[in-house]
Enzyme design. Structure first.
Site, PDB file in Angstrom:
ATOM      1  N   TRP A 171      -5.232  29.633  78.354  1.00 40.58           N
ATOM      2  CA  TRP A 171      -3.876  29.499  77.815  1.00 40.58           C
ATOM      3  C   TRP A 171      -3.783  28.481  76.679  1.00 40.58           C
ATOM      4  O   TRP A 171      -2.736  28.359  76.045  1.00 40.58           O
ATOM      5  CB  TRP A 171      -2.892  29.114  78.942  1.00 40.58           C
ATOM      6  CG  TRP A 171      -2.478  30.266  79.796  1.00 40.58           C
ATOM      7  CD1 TRP A 171      -2.885  31.568  79.688  1.00 40.58           C
ATOM      8  CD2 TRP A 171      -1.546  30.230  80.890  1.00 40.58           C
ATOM      9  NE1 TRP A 171      -2.270  32.338  80.649  1.00 40.58           N
ATOM     10  CE2 TRP A 171      -1.445  31.543  81.396  1.00 40.58           C
ATOM     11  CE3 TRP A 171      -0.790  29.229  81.503  1.00 40.58           C
ATOM     12  CZ2 TRP A 171      -0.618  31.874  82.473  1.00 40.58           C
ATOM     13  CZ3 TRP A 171       0.037  29.542  82.572  1.00 40.58           C
ATOM     14  CH2 TRP A 171       0.116  30.860  83.048  1.00 40.58           C
ATOM     15  N   GLU A 203     -12.939  24.855  69.739  1.00 41.84           N
ATOM     16  CA  GLU A 203     -11.807  24.028  69.295  1.00 41.84           C
ATOM     17  C   GLU A 203     -11.983  22.569  69.714  1.00 41.84           C
ATOM     18  O   GLU A 203     -11.424  21.676  69.072  1.00 41.84           O
ATOM     19  CB  GLU A 203     -10.489  24.615  69.831  1.00 41.84           C
ATOM     20  CG  GLU A 203     -10.129  25.893  69.088  1.00 41.84           C
ATOM     21  CD  GLU A 203      -9.272  26.883  69.862  1.00 41.84           C
ATOM     22  OE1 GLU A 203      -8.720  26.527  70.921  1.00 41.84           O
ATOM     23  OE2 GLU A 203      -9.169  28.041  69.402  1.00 41.84           O
ATOM     24  N   GLU A 219     -18.536  33.055  72.134  1.00 43.79           N
ATOM     25  CA  GLU A 219     -17.316  33.180  71.331  1.00 43.79           C
ATOM     26  C   GLU A 219     -17.626  32.895  69.865  1.00 43.79           C
ATOM     27  O   GLU A 219     -17.662  31.719  69.462  1.00 43.79           O
ATOM     28  CB  GLU A 219     -16.260  32.179  71.821  1.00 43.79           C
ATOM     29  CG  GLU A 219     -15.822  32.389  73.253  1.00 43.79           C
ATOM     30  CD  GLU A 219     -14.432  31.820  73.502  1.00 43.79           C
ATOM     31  OE1 GLU A 219     -13.597  32.557  74.030  1.00 43.79           O
ATOM     32  OE2 GLU A 219     -14.175  30.662  73.140  1.00 43.79           O
ATOM     33  N   GLY A 238      -8.854  33.754  67.563  1.00 39.01           N
ATOM     34  CA  GLY A 238      -7.485  33.655  67.058  1.00 39.01           C
ATOM     35  C   GLY A 238      -7.300  34.259  65.674  1.00 39.01           C
ATOM     36  O   GLY A 238      -6.283  34.045  65.030  1.00 39.01           O
ATOM     37  N   SER A 297     -10.585  37.226  70.169  1.00 36.59           N
ATOM     38  CA  SER A 297      -9.675  38.342  69.889  1.00 36.59           C
ATOM     39  C   SER A 297      -9.882  39.533  70.832  1.00 36.59           C
ATOM     40  O   SER A 297      -9.810  40.691  70.408  1.00 36.59           O
ATOM     41  CB  SER A 297      -9.779  38.772  68.421  1.00 36.59           C
ATOM     42  OG  SER A 297      -9.399  37.695  67.581  1.00 36.59           O
ATOM     43  N   GLY A 320      -7.933  34.390  74.977  1.00 39.82           N
ATOM     44  CA  GLY A 320      -6.967  33.382  74.540  1.00 39.82           C
ATOM     45  C   GLY A 320      -5.592  33.992  74.363  1.00 39.82           C
ATOM     46  O   GLY A 320      -4.866  34.232  75.331  1.00 39.82           O
ATOM     47  N   GLY A 321      -5.243  34.288  73.118  1.00 37.12           N
ATOM     48  CA  GLY A 321      -3.904  34.778  72.781  1.00 37.12           C
ATOM     49  C   GLY A 321      -3.385  35.879  73.684  1.00 37.12           C
ATOM     50  O   GLY A 321      -2.238  35.816  74.156  1.00 37.12           O
TER      51      GLY A 321
HETATM   52  P1  PGA Z   1      -8.531  34.411  71.319  1.00 36.13           P
HETATM   53  O1  PGA Z   1      -9.197  33.071  71.906  1.00 36.13           O
HETATM   54  O2  PGA Z   1      -8.635  35.463  72.393  1.00 36.13           O
HETATM   55  O3  PGA Z   1      -7.105  34.028  71.021  1.00 36.13           O
HETATM   56  O4  PGA Z   1      -9.297  34.784  70.112  1.00 36.13           O
HETATM   57  C1  PGA Z   1     -10.320  33.123  72.749  1.00 36.13           C
HETATM   58  C2  PGA Z   1     -10.742  31.716  73.120  1.00 36.13           C
HETATM   59  O5  PGA Z   1     -10.678  30.847  72.234  1.00 36.13           O
HETATM   60  O6  PGA Z   1     -11.124  31.418  74.256  1.00 36.13           O
END
Ligand code: PGA
Length: 263
Positions: free
Chosen positions: A10, A97, A180, A186, A226, A247-248
């Site tokens: 999240w 990140e 990833e 994102g 994504s 993520g999103g």
């Molecule tokens: P995303 O992020 O699905 O929004 O690309 C994945 C993540 O960073 O774990």
């Protein structure tokens, strides 16, 4: 036989009210008898809310980061002891990140030093989590520049090696690694499923070399970047992809439940 695992990351989203609503929807939308392992990693402040709602479900939950010391004068930090006390099964470690490697930069470049995760801090965090029997979700991935320079496989190998140095193979049998690609996070750009599978294979080979063959066979390797309901089935059907770190799309209960169904 490895189980499929789908984890919702999240990130810095959801107040307690929003978290409650999202979990209540998910509990209605996801088949309670699913064979898929499903976990949510909310912010530290909503772990309690999420854990309360999930207490009689098959869903698991975890955190997005940890500090490696058990307690002490480390203002603003949360330890693995505290995550274990809160009932966390998982913890994300080494996310791009927190390494300061962004696919889409939304902060001034001059502030990137704030996100200063290194292989050494990741390794210390993983050891502290394993000590508390919390399953680490180690994130690895190359930037676009590294991919274009033909360095994807060596970057991935070095990140896995740095993170797992000095760990007993058996300790990581229920561990997780998420591939990833930084450029896919994102950004809406997904890695082609065959290429994602190939790099997940590189991760598995690295785990075999750094730990052992049994660890490589049992570790769950996720793809993240994504992932959506439209591409999840194709990604999850690949031989070396054991699920997704989402993520999103995990912020929308309907979309996330479709991704779980794809697994
Ligand atoms: P995303 O992020 O699905 O929004 O690309 C994945 C993540 O960073 O774990």
């Amino acid at each position: 036989m490895r189980k499929k695992l789908v984890v919702g990351n999240w990130k810095m989203n959801m107040t307690r009210g929003q978290a409650s609503a999202a979990i209540e929807s998910l509990l209605l939308l996801v088949d309670p008898n699913t064979e898929v392992e499903v976990a949510i990693c909310p912010t530290y402040l909503t772990i309690e809310t999420v854990s309360h709602l999930l207490r009689r479900s098959h869903f698991l939950y975890g955190a997005q980061n940890v500090f490696w010391m058990p307690s002490g004068a480390f203002t603003g930090s949360i330890s693995a002891t505290m995550l274990a006390d809160a009932g966390c099964s998982f913890c994300i470690v080494g996310h791009s990140e927190t390494r300061g490697r962004f696919g889409k930069l939304e902060v001034p470049e001059s502030t990137l030093g704030y996100f200063s995760e290194t292989d050494e801090t990741i390794n210390l965090k993983i050891k502290s989590l394993l000590y508390q029997s919390i399953r680490p979700i180690l994130c690895v991935g190359e930037t676009l520049a590294e991919r274009e320079a033909g360095n994807t496989d060596s970057v991935i190998y070095d990140q896995v090696k740095g993170a797992l140095a000095g760990i007993e193979p058996a300790e990581y049998y229920s561990g997780v690694v998420a591939y990833e690609p930084v450029w896919a996070i994102g950004t809406g750009k997904t890695c082609d499923s065959a290429e994602a599978n190939r790099v997940c294979g590189v991760v598995r080979k690295a785990v075999a070399e750094i730990l052992d063959a049994d660890a490589a066979e049992s570790v769950q390797i996720l793809y993240g970047g994504s992932v959506k309901s439209g591409n999840a089935a194709e990604l999850f059907s690949q031989s070396d992809i054991d699920g997704g770190l989402v993520g999103g799309a995990s912020l929308d209960a309907e979309e996330f439940s479709k991704i779980v169904r794809s697994a």
